[in-house]
Scaffold this motif. Structure first.
Motif, PDB file in Angstrom:
ATOM      1  N   ARG A  31      61.331  29.389  33.890  1.00 27.41           N
ATOM      2  CA  ARG A  31      61.893  30.617  34.478  1.00 27.41           C
ATOM      3  C   ARG A  31      61.576  30.695  35.966  1.00 27.41           C
ATOM      4  N   ALA A  32      60.382  30.276  36.345  1.00 21.97           N
ATOM      5  CA  ALA A  32      59.986  30.319  37.757  1.00 21.97           C
ATOM      6  C   ALA A  32      60.752  29.295  38.586  1.00 21.97           C
ATOM      7  N   SER A  33      61.111  28.180  37.985  1.00 22.94           N
ATOM      8  CA  SER A  33      61.760  27.106  38.749  1.00 22.94           C
ATOM      9  C   SER A  33      63.271  27.270  38.865  1.00 22.94           C
ATOM     10  N   GLY A  34      63.879  28.077  38.029  1.00 26.86           N
ATOM     11  CA  GLY A  34      65.320  28.303  38.121  1.00 26.86           C
ATOM     12  C   GLY A  34      66.112  27.462  37.145  1.00 26.86           C
ATOM     13  N   LYS A  35      67.377  27.775  37.061  1.00 24.17           N
ATOM     14  CA  LYS A  35      68.260  27.144  36.074  1.00 24.17           C
ATOM     15  C   LYS A  35      68.483  25.669  36.322  1.00 24.17           C
ATOM     16  N   ARG A  36      68.397  25.232  37.553  1.00 21.61           N
ATOM     17  CA  ARG A  36      68.679  23.842  37.885  1.00 21.61           C
ATOM     18  C   ARG A  36      67.753  22.866  37.158  1.00 21.61           C
ATOM     19  N   THR A  37      66.528  23.295  36.870  1.00 24.47           N
ATOM     20  CA  THR A  37      65.553  22.398  36.263  1.00 24.47           C
ATOM     21  C   THR A  37      66.059  21.817  34.953  1.00 24.47           C
ATOM     22  N   LEU A  38      66.758  22.593  34.155  1.00 28.75           N
ATOM     23  CA  LEU A  38      67.262  22.083  32.873  1.00 28.75           C
ATOM     24  C   LEU A  38      68.743  21.738  32.908  1.00 28.75           C
ATOM     25  N   SER A  39      69.329  21.724  34.076  1.00 29.84           N
ATOM     26  CA  SER A  39      70.736  21.336  34.148  1.00 29.84           C
ATOM     27  C   SER A  39      70.855  19.846  33.875  1.00 29.84           C
ATOM     28  N   LYS A  40      72.019  19.450  33.541  1.00 30.20           N
ATOM     29  CA  LYS A  40      72.273  18.024  33.336  1.00 30.20           C
ATOM     30  C   LYS A  40      73.399  17.602  34.276  1.00 30.20           C
ATOM     31  N   LEU A  41      73.211  17.889  35.561  1.00 29.66           N
ATOM     32  CA  LEU A  41      74.230  17.582  36.552  1.00 29.66           C
ATOM     33  C   LEU A  41      74.281  16.099  36.883  1.00 29.66           C
ATOM     34  N   ASN A  42      73.193  15.386  36.607  1.00 27.57           N
ATOM     35  CA  ASN A  42      73.170  13.941  36.848  1.00 27.57           C
ATOM     36  C   ASN A  42      72.097  13.317  35.957  1.00 27.57           C
ATOM     37  N   ALA A  43      71.982  12.006  36.014  1.00 30.78           N
ATOM     38  CA  ALA A  43      71.040  11.302  35.144  1.00 30.78           C
ATOM     39  C   ALA A  43      69.600  11.704  35.429  1.00 30.78           C
ATOM     40  N   PHE A  44      69.270  11.966  36.672  1.00 35.86           N
ATOM     41  CA  PHE A  44      67.910  12.360  37.036  1.00 35.86           C
ATOM     42  C   PHE A  44      67.536  13.669  36.346  1.00 35.86           C
ATOM     43  N   ASP A  45      68.439  14.631  36.331  1.00 37.64           N
ATOM     44  CA  ASP A  45      68.183  15.909  35.664  1.00 37.64           C
ATOM     45  C   ASP A  45      67.943  15.698  34.178  1.00 37.64           C
ATOM     46  N   TRP A  46      68.731  14.848  33.584  1.00 41.52           N
ATOM     47  CA  TRP A  46      68.596  14.562  32.154  1.00 41.52           C
ATOM     48  C   TRP A  46      67.231  13.945  31.853  1.00 41.52           C
ATOM     49  N   VAL A  47      66.793  13.023  32.693  1.00 39.82           N
ATOM     50  CA  VAL A  47      65.490  12.373  32.504  1.00 39.82           C
ATOM     51  C   VAL A  47      64.365  13.405  32.558  1.00 39.82           C
ATOM     52  N   VAL A  48      64.439  14.344  33.478  1.00 46.96           N
ATOM     53  CA  VAL A  48      63.409  15.380  33.585  1.00 46.96           C
ATOM     54  C   VAL A  48      63.400  16.241  32.321  1.00 46.96           C
ATOM     55  N   THR A  49      64.558  16.587  31.812  1.00 46.29           N
ATOM     56  CA  THR A  49      64.640  17.379  30.584  1.00 46.29           C
ATOM     57  C   THR A  49      63.991  16.640  29.418  1.00 46.29           C
ATOM     58  N   VAL A  50      64.305  15.362  29.274  1.00 49.01           N
ATOM     59  CA  VAL A  50      63.716  14.555  28.201  1.00 49.01           C
ATOM     60  C   VAL A  50      62.201  14.438  28.388  1.00 49.01           C
ATOM     61  N   ALA A  51      61.762  14.235  29.624  1.00 50.96           N
ATOM     62  CA  ALA A  51      60.328  14.109  29.899  1.00 50.96           C
ATOM     63  C   ALA A  51      59.589  15.398  29.562  1.00 50.96           C
ATOM     64  N   LEU A  52      60.192  16.544  29.839  1.00 47.47           N
ATOM     65  CA  LEU A  52      59.555  17.821  29.480  1.00 47.47           C
ATOM     66  C   LEU A  52      59.414  17.943  27.960  1.00 47.47           C
ATOM     67  N   GLY A  53      60.440  17.553  27.237  1.00 46.93           N
ATOM     68  CA  GLY A  53      60.372  17.590  25.774  1.00 46.93           C
ATOM     69  C   GLY A  53      59.320  16.645  25.228  1.00 46.93           C
TER      70      GLY A  53
END
Length: 176
Positions: A31-53
């Motif tokens: 919530r503090a970081s904003g919606k972009r953190t979990l977006s999947k706009l590119n492969a890098f975003d997807w990797v961060v989402t998977v890493a958080l999980g």
């Protein structure tokens, strides 16, 4: 032999307490970081989402990973994501390095073989993307674009609004 069905009440209690704490910490960080953190706009975003999980799973189920270690890992991943996106917005060369650029694979019903080879996409995959939009004939397609998130966008001829409608897309017909 250790019982694989029930490791004891202490283990269940740890999973419950750490699970609630880790989940709350992750929600607060997101919530503090904003919606972009979990977006999947590119492969890098997807990797961060998977890493958080993956980090959440490790904190929950690995007994030698303390909650504070997990919270720091969440903060680190989210902080790096924020730093990368901040730089990407300000430096085009960095954005291109991190996200790549979209690639046109089909233009006005004609496959672009060089672009398809570079993207490692087959004609059948492009045809499948076109069919998924309900279009039956490739001649009815203005373009098929491989986006930076790995998805295929299909632009119908009726939706194209002039010669600049696909501005910024690499691999157009003149360059291949």
């Amino acid at each position: 032999m250790e019982n694989v069905l029930f490791a004891g009440w202490e283990s269940l209690g740890r999973t419950l307490v750490i699970g609630v704490l880790a989940y709350c910490a992750l929600v607060i960080f997101l919530r503090a970081s904003g919606k972009r953190t979990l977006s999947k706009l590119n492969a890098f975003d997807w990797v961060v989402t998977v890493a958080l999980g993956s980090t959440l799973a490790s904190v929950l189920l690995t007994k030698n990973v303390a909650f504070t270690d997990g919270a720091l890992a969440f903060a680190l991943l989210i902080g790096l994501q924020l730093a990368v996106t901040w730089i990407s917005v300000r430096a085009r060369w960095f954005r291109r390095f991190i996200t790549g650029e979209p690639a046109m694979l089909l233009h006005r019903g004609t496959f672009l073989p060089d672009a398809m080879r570079r993207a490692r996409i087959t004609k059948d995959e492009v045809r499948a993307a076109v069919r998924s939009t309900g279009v039956l004939a490739l001649s009815d397609v203005e373009a098929v674009v491989l986006e930076t998130d790995g998805s295929l966008s299909v632009v119908n001829r009726s939706a194209a609004t002039g010669p600049n409608s696909l501005e910024g897309v690499q691999g157009d017909a003149e360059h291949n």
